[in-house]
Design an enzyme around this catalytic site. Sequence first.
Site, PDB file in Angstrom:
ATOM      1  CG  ASP A   1      -2.245  -0.787   1.330  1.00  0.00           C
ATOM      2  OD1 ASP A   1      -2.509  -0.844   0.170  1.00  0.00           O
ATOM      3  OD2 ASP A   1      -2.361  -1.449   1.984  1.00  0.00           O
TER       4      ASP A   1
ATOM      5  CG  ASP B   1      -7.896  20.927   7.468  1.00  0.00           C
ATOM      6  OD1 ASP B   1      -7.892  19.799   7.828  1.00  0.00           O
ATOM      7  OD2 ASP B   1      -7.808  20.966   6.110  1.00  0.00           O
TER       8      ASP B   1
ATOM      9  CB  ALA C   1     -16.468  10.965   1.449  1.00  0.00           C
TER      10      ALA C   1
ATOM     11  CB  THR D   1     -18.505  18.682  -0.274  1.00  0.00           C
ATOM     12  OG1 THR D   1     -17.743  18.389   0.932  1.00  0.00           O
ATOM     13  CG2 THR D   1     -20.104  18.618   0.258  1.00  0.00           C
ATOM     14  NE  ARG D   2     -15.232  14.164  -5.212  1.00  0.00           N
ATOM     15  CZ  ARG D   2     -14.720  14.162  -6.089  1.00  0.00           C
ATOM     16  NH1 ARG D   2     -13.259  13.966  -6.487  1.00  0.00           N
ATOM     17  NH2 ARG D   2     -15.290  14.832  -7.290  1.00  0.00           N
TER      18      ARG D   2
END
Lengths: 566, 685
Positions: B311, B348, B382, B384-385
């Site tokens: 990953d 944020d 998720a 509106t991103r």
Amino acid sequence: MTTVGWTQAIILFLLVLVFVKPLGSYMASVLSGERTWLSPVFVPVERVIYRLSGVDETEEMTWYGYMFAVLAFSAVGFAFLYVLLRTQQWLPLNPQHFPNMAPDLAWNTAVSFMTNTNWQFYSGESTLSYLTQMAGLAWHNFVSAAAGIALAAALIRGIARTSAKSLGNFWADLIRTCLYILLPISIVGCLILVMQGTPQNFQPYQTVKSVEGFSQTLTGGPMASQEVIKELGTNGGGFVNGNSTSPNENPTPFSDLFEMWLILVIGAGLTYTYGKMVKDTRQGWALFTAMSILFFAALIVVYWAEGAGNPAIHHLGVAGGNMEGKEVRFGVAASALWANVTTATSCGAVNAWHDSFTALGGLVPLVNMQLGEIIFGGVGSGLYAKLMFVILTVFIAGLMVGRTPEFLGKKIERREVTFAMLSILVTPLLVLVPTAVAVVIPAGLATLSNNGPHGFSEILYAFTSTNANNGSAFGGLGPNLFYNITTGTNMLFGRFAEVIPVLALAGALAGKKAVPEGPGTFTTYSPIFVALLIGTILIVGALTFLPADALGPIVEHLLNLQGKTF
Amino acid sequence: MIPQRRIERRPKSRSLFDSAIVTRAILDSFKKLDPRWQARNPVMFVVEIGSVVTSGFFIYDLVSHTGHPGFDFAIAAWLWFTVLFANFAEAVAEGRGKAQADYLRRTKSDTTAKKVDEQGRISQVPSTALRKGDIVQVDAGDLIPADGDVIKGAASVDESAITGESAPVIRESGGDRSAVTGGTRVLSDQIMVRVSANPGESFLDRMISLVEGAQRQKTPNEIALSILLAGLTIIFLIAVATLAPFSIYAGSKQTLVVLIALLVCLIPTTIGGLLSAIGIAGMDRVMQRNVLAMSGRAVEAAGDVDTLLLDKTGTITLGNRQAVEIIPAAGIDAKDASRVAYVSSIPDETPEGRSIVALAQRSGVDGDGELPAGATFVPFSAYTRMSGVDINGTKIRKGAPDAILNWVRENGGAPGTELSSEVERIARSGGTPLLLARDKMVLGAIHLKDILKPSMTERFERLRAMGIRTVMITGDNPLTAAAIAKEAGVDDFLAEATPETKMELIKREQGSGRLVAMTGDGTNDAPALAQADVGVAMNSGTQAAKEAANMVDLDSDPTKLIEVVEIGKQLLMTRGALTTFSIANDVAKYFAILPAMFATAYPVMNVLNVMRLSTPQSAILSAVIFNALIIIALIPLALKGVRYRPRGASAVLRENVLIYGVGGIIAPFIGIKLIDLILAALHLT
């Protein structure tokens, strides 16, 4: 050892070498069913044979289907030859009016030719009719050789194919090998031998008055045609008891060289066939290299031993190499070379008596055969036996690179190891156990002409040669019921007990996926692999026989040095 | 406040030759003489039978006053030692695991669980009465009574009893960190757990039986190797058994004791005696790295891995991306763009958001990190991103380029295409582009960059040298993925990966014969983990992932897979090296024993006594002693594994053939000679 002697050996080797690629490549085409330049001639013949025999040559066989075909074909061939040997007296082409063969000897002989061994407990010129020679023995000389090549082809396909269930069609392999490979070379070779002076006729034996004034019987018969396939198919059964020592079977120095070339050429060429069919010719050359190294190592010993001669005779003031049991026309070098050629393959034809070699000189043919006929080996059988050792080597050494061992991208796991081991077990089991029985029971010692270590070598050689399907005789050991039966059984198991695991292995490999080669892959064509392969062959193959050989030729040699003989 | 009981931390590593382990191993070596145990190993079983027979001869010698009791005793004793040394090797290899298992058993104390029934009533039940599907409540200070998934709440959990790591971890409902393990302790808060394992089937139970090796099965390669060794044993059995009649013919009948001595020397006892120890030690080395392998087969398969799926996030790159550039749109002042970016990111809390704040400050934006009065934060979703801030009717947004462009259009703006080349450039370079907008205007682009973990490039280089292909798995678009793949030096990548495409990739690789390894933690990963040949689940992951995988990394470190691969390779190499060594040893043993056997019948054979061993008895005994001692001498190698450096196969092979092949031929010549000299000096023969 002389320069001339070595020059002969090197010329022979170079002549074989230049044919490896063209012949190998041609055989690959034949076995892959591709068109070759001989197709216009043989395709119609092939079609007629398929039509008459009801064979669908495109039908693919599983490994056991292939095995049943081989076994059934061999069983029928055996029965046919047995009946022929037992009834030849009432059949045509018997100008000398030879009687039928005794049952135990007929069993031994029929097994011997069916298994490509050609061990002979009889003298051809005083036992067999022309019909038996041609329809019985020559037939088996062709088909037993072709069966060997077919089996090798089946194993190669098993290695080359991925996620497959089948290994090809035995009948097609058999017929194509006979028609496209064995027959053309035999026809040309036969004419060359006739040119050199080998008889090819149906006349009764001629009685002539020799120059000394004695009366002498000259054998005749369809000899050249049988001689060529005797060598080419690594069969080795002579038309006459003298085999290739006799001036009829082997008339000139050139015929001697030509016959040795015939013995080696298919076995050597098959390495290239293998490389081509697995799409990596380096793999084939690696096997050829390993074979050549073992060939020359053995040659050095046998030539040196024969060239050095017998110390006991040197004491009598006779200098030079060991000439006992050798044809004066050939001498030490050509005899030593031939002995090595005939035992490095599974041929068994001789141009000198191995029994009369020095102890160490006699050890070399013995060891060559004990390795399992893998130096060049019998046609086909040499390649598949060699590949068993390759798999063993890959498994032991391949682990050392830190992966589950892979052979041409296929993982070598439980089944592969089991089958390779089973086929390798056959040689020690069938050589040592019968020898052990023979040396302690009266029947085993009854027909032995020498005692001490030399007598031991004679018995050991007989079982080694029959098990290896070589057929060369050390001599000194006469036939009796015990040996007719035991050597016969030994030839039978020597061939088929090995073939079954080989085919099973081919089947197991065919079903596998192949991982593409990468930097982490163990390569099976590098010089280090060749060295490992030789090491494995010597340690697993040869060391097993060291105790037995030590009690035979080795101790005899040491005692000879002290002046003792047997 | 509930008083905190000190939690015993699972000891991670312990010396191989710890005195307690050795003492226990010595006892076990005798217990393992049980023929039923020995019969599992054909090579050593033959040696044990040989020991019994030679002991019988020794006793007969004593009773009948015939034969050579001293010699027969010495041979019998050393044959027993051979068996015991092999047993000891296995017992030592098991030692660390057994010590771990003892510790884990102590951890497995029965506790009382607070079971919650359908009506929400709590009853006290013993933990052994819990079944799959039961719900329990666990409060701060409680031991978690069984394995399960958190269905409500979040808590910090001390998992040191299992992982050996003292730092507590967070376990919470939903997401990929919901799994809890029975026997670990909740430190704070309260959680509801749905039990996922019945008593006796828990992770701890499995762990105990795994580290103890109770259910140890022979691995495929071990089975193949055992067959080879059994085959060689049969070959040598034939060679030695037939030597009896041969020697009768030669007029030099051999005693059974001498023949057995020869047989034991020739059969591959070195690898036969160490084979199972090598396998156990391999699993133990994996355990030392804090990875729990569910079977030896998994460790072995790790050595064969051709393709490694990694990953991107957390394995190749650090989990967080950092802003490196703010590009103003045409006609917008750079300072202004930075300022807006700054404001939008103040609330944020994501690492990306904080890196934007830091970048803006570095480029000269003043600010105290406090939102202006009247501003409200619009968090990322998720759907509106994008995320942003509303200040007095002015809306500021930052987010995925297409989402921002749509948003601007919805506000009645007509965004130009002048930034599209910048967006593409950022994506192509492996970065993540964000657009920044205010109401109807696109103000600029922000370049978020993936930060590669240090030294990963060298690791991929090493993997490539080992012949392993690395494939990076990422949800990024192909452009970004290609750029990161190039920078990190992986061989290939799977972009826009979904569980389905991941599965397809694994099946495709396997279809072409390759072995695939991967790591995973989420429930989404479970099918792929199960499909992969080697699947390593993170202990922090979900129960489903842990059950599907064949290894669990207790440290939850995705790069650990690389070490596991190396251990797997080392395991196979050790087997190969010792097999080669064992077989190569036979040359010298023949030269020691054969001349000795026929010393009376054929004195000339002494020529073959190349080591010039003093007497026939001493020669045979020296070979037998060497054969036994070499097992002891090689135990450390068998347990630690042969030295491994990641290189191409040919280089590795060349080195190992030289050491173990050529060395294996030479070593016994020297060893047997030395033992003979010592025996002669001590007048023992």
